[in-house]
Design a protein around this motif. Sequence first.
Motif, PDB file in Angstrom:
ATOM      1  N   ARG A  56     -42.237 128.150 -43.524  1.00 51.21           N
ATOM      2  CA  ARG A  56     -41.732 127.052 -44.345  1.00 51.21           C
ATOM      3  C   ARG A  56     -41.526 125.780 -43.522  1.00 51.21           C
ATOM      4  NH1 ARG A  56     -37.232 129.393 -46.113  1.00 51.21           N
ATOM      5  NH2 ARG A  56     -38.413 130.580 -47.662  1.00 51.21           N
ATOM      6  N   ASN A  57     -41.215 125.932 -42.262  1.00 46.56           N
ATOM      7  CA  ASN A  57     -40.996 124.784 -41.369  1.00 46.56           C
ATOM      8  C   ASN A  57     -42.330 124.401 -40.727  1.00 46.56           C
ATOM      9  OD1 ASN A  57     -40.226 122.935 -39.440  1.00 46.56           O
ATOM     10  ND2 ASN A  57     -38.473 124.115 -38.710  1.00 46.56           N
ATOM     11  N   THR A  58     -42.806 123.194 -41.023  1.00 46.23           N
ATOM     12  CA  THR A  58     -44.121 122.782 -40.528  1.00 46.23           C
ATOM     13  C   THR A  58     -44.146 122.656 -39.004  1.00 46.23           C
ATOM     14  OG1 THR A  58     -43.508 120.463 -40.929  1.00 46.23           O
ATOM     15  CG2 THR A  58     -44.765 121.588 -42.645  1.00 46.23           C
ATOM     16  N   THR A  59     -42.994 122.385 -38.385  1.00 40.54           N
ATOM     17  CA  THR A  59     -42.945 122.308 -36.918  1.00 40.54           C
ATOM     18  C   THR A  59     -43.381 123.618 -36.290  1.00 40.54           C
ATOM     19  OG1 THR A  59     -41.164 120.671 -36.994  1.00 40.54           O
ATOM     20  CG2 THR A  59     -41.476 121.845 -34.924  1.00 40.54           C
ATOM     21  N   ASN A  60     -43.088 124.731 -36.949  1.00 38.98           N
ATOM     22  CA  ASN A  60     -43.461 126.038 -36.426  1.00 38.98           C
ATOM     23  C   ASN A  60     -44.975 126.242 -36.400  1.00 38.98           C
ATOM     24  OD1 ASN A  60     -40.825 126.825 -35.933  1.00 38.98           O
ATOM     25  ND2 ASN A  60     -40.558 127.706 -37.968  1.00 38.98           N
ATOM     26  N   ALA A  61     -45.720 125.407 -37.145  1.00 37.67           N
ATOM     27  CA  ALA A  61     -47.179 125.471 -37.059  1.00 37.67           C
ATOM     28  C   ALA A  61     -47.643 125.016 -35.674  1.00 37.67           C
ATOM     29  CB  ALA A  61     -47.815 124.601 -38.143  1.00 37.67           C
ATOM     30  N   VAL A 119     -43.049 114.993 -30.167  1.00 35.78           N
ATOM     31  CA  VAL A 119     -43.263 113.859 -31.070  1.00 35.78           C
ATOM     32  C   VAL A 119     -42.784 114.206 -32.479  1.00 35.78           C
ATOM     33  CG1 VAL A 119     -45.009 112.403 -32.172  1.00 35.78           C
ATOM     34  CG2 VAL A 119     -45.181 112.916 -29.734  1.00 35.78           C
ATOM     35  N   ASP A 120     -43.117 115.404 -32.934  1.00 36.61           N
ATOM     36  CA  ASP A 120     -42.697 115.848 -34.268  1.00 36.61           C
ATOM     37  C   ASP A 120     -41.182 115.856 -34.390  1.00 36.61           C
ATOM     38  OD1 ASP A 120     -43.493 117.401 -36.899  1.00 36.61           O
ATOM     39  OD2 ASP A 120     -41.902 118.595 -35.964  1.00 36.61           O
ATOM     40  N   ARG A 121     -40.494 116.364 -33.374  1.00 40.65           N
ATOM     41  CA  ARG A 121     -39.036 116.408 -33.418  1.00 40.65           C
ATOM     42  C   ARG A 121     -38.443 115.006 -33.379  1.00 40.65           C
ATOM     43  NH1 ARG A 121     -36.039 119.062 -35.959  1.00 40.65           N
ATOM     44  NH2 ARG A 121     -37.560 120.697 -35.519  1.00 40.65           N
ATOM     45  N   TYR A 122     -39.040 114.105 -32.591  1.00 38.24           N
ATOM     46  CA  TYR A 122     -38.545 112.727 -32.537  1.00 38.24           C
ATOM     47  C   TYR A 122     -38.677 112.044 -33.899  1.00 38.24           C
ATOM     48  CZ  TYR A 122     -38.482 107.722 -31.689  1.00 38.24           C
ATOM     49  OH  TYR A 122     -38.217 106.374 -31.768  1.00 38.24           O
ATOM     50  N   ARG A 134     -44.467 113.071 -45.310  1.00 34.91           N
ATOM     51  CA  ARG A 134     -45.824 112.927 -44.773  1.00 34.91           C
ATOM     52  C   ARG A 134     -46.343 114.196 -44.107  1.00 34.91           C
ATOM     53  NH1 ARG A 134     -45.816 106.972 -41.794  1.00 34.91           N
ATOM     54  NH2 ARG A 134     -45.516 105.701 -43.685  1.00 34.91           N
ATOM     55  N   GLN A 135     -45.426 114.998 -43.564  1.00 32.44           N
ATOM     56  CA  GLN A 135     -45.846 116.164 -42.801  1.00 32.44           C
ATOM     57  C   GLN A 135     -46.249 117.311 -43.730  1.00 32.44           C
ATOM     58  OE1 GLN A 135     -47.240 116.769 -40.157  1.00 32.44           O
ATOM     59  NE2 GLN A 135     -45.653 116.907 -38.590  1.00 32.44           N
ATOM     60  N   SER A 136     -47.277 118.044 -43.329  1.00 31.20           N
ATOM     61  CA  SER A 136     -47.738 119.211 -44.081  1.00 31.20           C
ATOM     62  C   SER A 136     -48.480 120.133 -43.129  1.00 31.20           C
ATOM     63  CB  SER A 136     -48.658 118.789 -45.232  1.00 31.20           C
ATOM     64  OG  SER A 136     -49.862 118.225 -44.730  1.00 31.20           O
ATOM     65  N   HIS A 137     -48.690 121.380 -43.560  1.00 28.91           N
ATOM     66  CA  HIS A 137     -49.421 122.326 -42.728  1.00 28.91           C
ATOM     67  C   HIS A 137     -50.862 121.871 -42.508  1.00 28.91           C
ATOM     68  CE1 HIS A 137     -46.002 124.913 -43.851  1.00 28.91           C
ATOM     69  NE2 HIS A 137     -46.262 125.534 -42.725  1.00 28.91           N
ATOM     70  N   LYS A 138     -51.436 121.242 -43.527  1.00 30.37           N
ATOM     71  CA  LYS A 138     -52.801 120.745 -43.392  1.00 30.37           C
ATOM     72  C   LYS A 138     -52.860 119.631 -42.345  1.00 30.37           C
ATOM     73  CE  LYS A 138     -56.632 118.733 -46.017  1.00 30.37           C
ATOM     74  NZ  LYS A 138     -57.087 118.264 -47.357  1.00 30.37           N
ATOM     75  N   VAL A 140     -50.801 119.183 -39.806  1.00 30.33           N
ATOM     76  CA  VAL A 140     -50.608 119.786 -38.491  1.00 30.33           C
ATOM     77  C   VAL A 140     -51.897 120.464 -38.021  1.00 30.33           C
ATOM     78  CG1 VAL A 140     -49.346 121.551 -37.198  1.00 30.33           C
ATOM     79  CG2 VAL A 140     -48.121 120.088 -38.810  1.00 30.33           C
ATOM     80  N   ALA A 141     -52.580 121.161 -38.944  1.00 31.31           N
ATOM     81  CA  ALA A 141     -53.838 121.830 -38.586  1.00 31.31           C
ATOM     82  C   ALA A 141     -54.884 120.829 -38.121  1.00 31.31           C
ATOM     83  CB  ALA A 141     -54.360 122.626 -39.785  1.00 31.31           C
ATOM     84  N   ILE A 142     -54.949 119.665 -38.790  1.00 28.23           N
ATOM     85  CA  ILE A 142     -55.908 118.623 -38.397  1.00 28.23           C
ATOM     86  C   ILE A 142     -55.559 118.086 -37.009  1.00 28.23           C
ATOM     87  CG2 ILE A 142     -56.715 116.290 -38.921  1.00 28.23           C
ATOM     88  CD1 ILE A 142     -56.395 116.977 -41.888  1.00 28.23           C
ATOM     89  N   ILE A 143     -54.270 117.823 -36.769  1.00 31.26           N
ATOM     90  CA  ILE A 143     -53.837 117.308 -35.462  1.00 31.26           C
ATOM     91  C   ILE A 143     -54.178 118.298 -34.357  1.00 31.26           C
ATOM     92  CG2 ILE A 143     -51.818 116.702 -34.065  1.00 31.26           C
ATOM     93  CD1 ILE A 143     -50.553 115.570 -36.625  1.00 31.26           C
TER      94      ILE A 143
END
Length: 341
Positions: A56-61, A119-122, A134-138, A140-143
Amino acid sequence: MMDSYNTTTGISEVQHDISYVRYVLVSVFFLPCAIVIFVGNTFVLLAYKRDKRIRRNTTNAYILNLAVADLLVSVVMAIHFPLYLTGKWEFGGASCIIFMVLDYTVTDMSVMTIIAISVDRYLMVHNSLRHLSRQSHKRVAIICSILWIICLATQSTLAFTYSSRTGFVHDENRIATCDIGYGKNLGVIIMMFLVEFLVPAICVFALNLKVYYRLKRRTDMLQTRQGRDHLVSYAAPLDDRASQTTFSENNYMRIHGSASGSQHQKAARFLALLLIVFTICWLPYYINDCYTYFHLSGARNEALTHLVVFILWMNSAINPFLYAFTNVFFKENFKQFLRCK
């Protein structure tokens, strides 16, 4: 004839001692480290797959991506096993170059992912609502895919170009030890030191520092608001519904704001631990590279080189334990995997 025989016997004894030391080092340090890296990061992948709370937390991706990179380090170590054991590379020059590309790519990717997490945490602390929208699993996957492509392309270009210019593919002695020769070129040493260690360390440190000061300022403001609300609630008449409503709203913000602040503080501690472990594991490698170049004219101490590389790889073994100690969901899953209550 007698002198020649004694000399040969002495060389054989030295080689036997070296082989014995290699076996001990591989058995006591190398194999256990590779196993810990593989098992620990496999646990991270399994925990991410089976636990919706983690997904559920995108940071964990990003943590998932870091675990993939660290897991591939154990694959690199497995490929490196014959070279560590015998001191010889038996798979040819082209395979050595591909292996080095994989080695440097996965270690670089581990570093880049740590920066991405910072960067994500900041951004989360700077403007939570905008970042969450703005953040999503998709995304994060692209990044992460872009980072993999950049690291792979950079290391492939460097390895194939450098090996071609230095004649590595035609040098049987260097092929026999899989020595492309990065450590003998000052330009390559400086570039890798900047890109792989100094710049990432400064970026992560600066971002963590900004997160710390933002959290401190937010905590101070929250404490000031709590004190003001306490005075207002004490002075307000009991039948003043507007004041009671305001107090209830502020109390709600206090509870949820403090909970959010606690989460951010835990994340900041996690990033601080990542930075400390990263520095401890990577710094000896570059100290050895610089010392070898400036004081030994490129002539490496193989035992010391293997040791600092091993310490560098230890970073991938420690990271999963950082998740377990700083994230309650990962800790629960790790305990279930180990069948610990």
